[in-house]
Design a protein around this motif. Structure first.
Motif, mmCIF file in Angstrom:
data_model
loop_
_atom_site.group_PDB
_atom_site.id
_atom_site.type_symbol
_atom_site.label_atom_id
_atom_site.label_comp_id
_atom_site.label_asym_id
_atom_site.label_seq_id
_atom_site.Cartn_x
_atom_site.Cartn_y
_atom_site.Cartn_z
ATOM 1 N N GLY A 43 45.196 -83.149 16.823
ATOM 2 C CA GLY A 43 45.713 -84.395 17.402
ATOM 3 C C GLY A 43 44.683 -85.511 17.386
ATOM 4 O O GLY A 43 44.987 -86.656 17.030
ATOM 5 N N LEU A 44 43.450 -85.198 17.756
ATOM 6 C CA LEU A 44 42.398 -86.216 17.729
ATOM 7 C C LEU A 44 42.109 -86.672 16.298
ATOM 8 O O LEU A 44 41.849 -87.854 16.058
ATOM 9 C CB LEU A 44 41.129 -85.671 18.376
ATOM 10 N N GLY A 45 42.152 -85.742 15.358
ATOM 11 C CA GLY A 45 41.959 -86.114 13.961
ATOM 12 C C GLY A 45 43.049 -87.045 13.466
ATOM 13 O O GLY A 45 42.779 -88.034 12.786
ATOM 14 N N TYR A 46 44.290 -86.748 13.827
ATOM 15 C CA TYR A 46 45.406 -87.604 13.434
ATOM 16 C C TYR A 46 45.261 -89.000 14.026
ATOM 17 O O TYR A 46 45.456 -90.005 13.333
ATOM 18 C CB TYR A 46 46.722 -86.963 13.880
ATOM 19 N N ILE A 47 44.891 -89.050 15.297
ATOM 20 C CA ILE A 47 44.704 -90.358 15.944
ATOM 21 C C ILE A 47 43.552 -91.103 15.294
ATOM 22 O O ILE A 47 43.624 -92.321 15.093
ATOM 23 C CB ILE A 47 44.475 -90.168 17.458
ATOM 24 N N GLY A 48 42.477 -90.390 14.935
ATOM 25 C CA GLY A 48 41.356 -91.026 14.256
ATOM 26 C C GLY A 48 41.752 -91.605 12.908
ATOM 27 O O GLY A 48 41.329 -92.705 12.549
ATOM 28 N N ILE A 49 42.569 -90.878 12.174
ATOM 29 C CA ILE A 49 43.026 -91.370 10.875
ATOM 30 C C ILE A 49 43.903 -92.605 11.051
ATOM 31 O O ILE A 49 43.783 -93.577 10.308
ATOM 32 C CB ILE A 49 43.769 -90.254 10.112
ATOM 33 N N LYS A 50 44.789 -92.573 12.045
ATOM 34 C CA LYS A 50 45.678 -93.713 12.292
ATOM 35 C C LYS A 50 44.914 -94.956 12.753
ATOM 36 O O LYS A 50 45.358 -96.079 12.519
ATOM 37 C CB LYS A 50 46.726 -93.353 13.346
ATOM 38 N N ASN A 51 43.759 -94.765 13.411
ATOM 39 C CA ASN A 51 42.982 -95.886 13.941
ATOM 40 C C ASN A 51 41.830 -96.287 13.020
ATOM 41 O O ASN A 51 40.821 -96.825 13.480
ATOM 42 C CB ASN A 51 42.436 -95.542 15.334
ATOM 43 N N ASN A 52 41.990 -96.051 11.735
ATOM 44 C CA ASN A 52 41.028 -96.452 10.704
ATOM 45 C C ASN A 52 39.653 -95.841 10.906
ATOM 46 O O ASN A 52 38.646 -96.437 10.563
ATOM 47 C CB ASN A 52 40.922 -97.980 10.630
ATOM 48 N N ARG A 53 39.575 -94.670 11.458
ATOM 49 C CA ARG A 53 38.342 -93.900 11.543
ATOM 50 C C ARG A 53 38.543 -92.658 10.662
ATOM 51 O O ARG A 53 38.509 -91.532 11.123
ATOM 52 C CB ARG A 53 38.052 -93.482 12.982
ATOM 53 N N SER A 54 38.741 -92.928 9.384
ATOM 54 C CA SER A 54 39.167 -91.887 8.446
ATOM 55 C C SER A 54 38.215 -90.713 8.385
ATOM 56 O O SER A 54 38.642 -89.565 8.438
ATOM 57 C CB SER A 54 39.303 -92.453 7.043
ATOM 58 N N LEU A 60 37.750 -83.868 12.019
ATOM 59 C CA LEU A 60 38.372 -83.197 13.164
ATOM 60 C C LEU A 60 39.659 -82.485 12.754
ATOM 61 O O LEU A 60 39.929 -81.365 13.202
ATOM 62 C CB LEU A 60 38.656 -84.192 14.283
ATOM 63 N N LEU A 61 40.450 -83.123 11.915
ATOM 64 C CA LEU A 61 41.702 -82.525 11.471
ATOM 65 C C LEU A 61 41.448 -81.240 10.684
ATOM 66 O O LEU A 61 42.103 -80.226 10.923
ATOM 67 C CB LEU A 61 42.490 -83.524 10.615
ATOM 68 N N ILE A 62 40.483 -81.242 9.796
ATOM 69 C CA ILE A 62 40.183 -80.060 8.990
ATOM 70 C C ILE A 62 39.625 -78.937 9.857
ATOM 71 O O ILE A 62 40.017 -77.773 9.703
ATOM 72 C CB ILE A 62 39.231 -80.424 7.829
#
Length: 99
Positions: A43-54, A60-62
Motif C-alpha cells: 500500500g505504501l509503495g502504491y501511494i508512493g508511485i501515485k505521488n511521484n515518488r517512483s 516498497l512495492l517490490i
C-alpha cells in the motif's frame, strides 16, 4: 475532527503502529501481523508511485510483494501438487502420450 483523506491515513498509520507495539508485547493478533506488514508495504509503495515518488514506491512495492509471496508458498505448493496429479491422470487417460 473532520475526516479527510489525510486524517484517515493518519488514523490507519496510528492503528498499524499500535498493532506492531501490541505484537511486541505479546498482545497482538498473532498470524495476522505476518500479513499486515507486507500488505502495508504494498500500500505504501502504491501511494508512493501515485505521488511521484517512483523509486521509493517501487522499492516498497517490490519488498511487499516478495514478503507476500513467502506467505503464499504453502498455497502455491498445494496448487502445483494438484496440477501434477491432474496432468498425470490426463496422461494415463490418453494412453501414455504426454502431448
Amino acid at each position: 475532527m473532520e475526516l479527510s483523506k489525510r486524517n484517515i491515513w493518519a488514523l490507519i498509520l496510528i492503528g498499524l503502529g499500535l498493532l506492531i507495539i501490541l505484537n511486541r508485547f505479546g498482545l497482538g493478533l498473532g498470524p495476522l501481523m505476518g500479513w499486515i506488514i507486507p500488505l502495508a508495504l504494498i500500500g505504501l509503495g502504491y501511494i508512493g508511485i501515485k505521488n511521484n515518488r517512483s523509486f521509493f514506491g517501487w522499492v516498497l512495492l517490490i519488498i511487499g510483494l516478495i514478503s507476500l509471496l513467502g506467505k503464499f508458498a504453502g498455497l502455491m505448493g498445494l496448487i502445483i501438487a494438484v496440477a501434477l496429479i491432474w496432468y498425470g491422470i490426463s496422461i494415463l487417460r490418453k494412453g501414455g502420450r504426454a502431448y
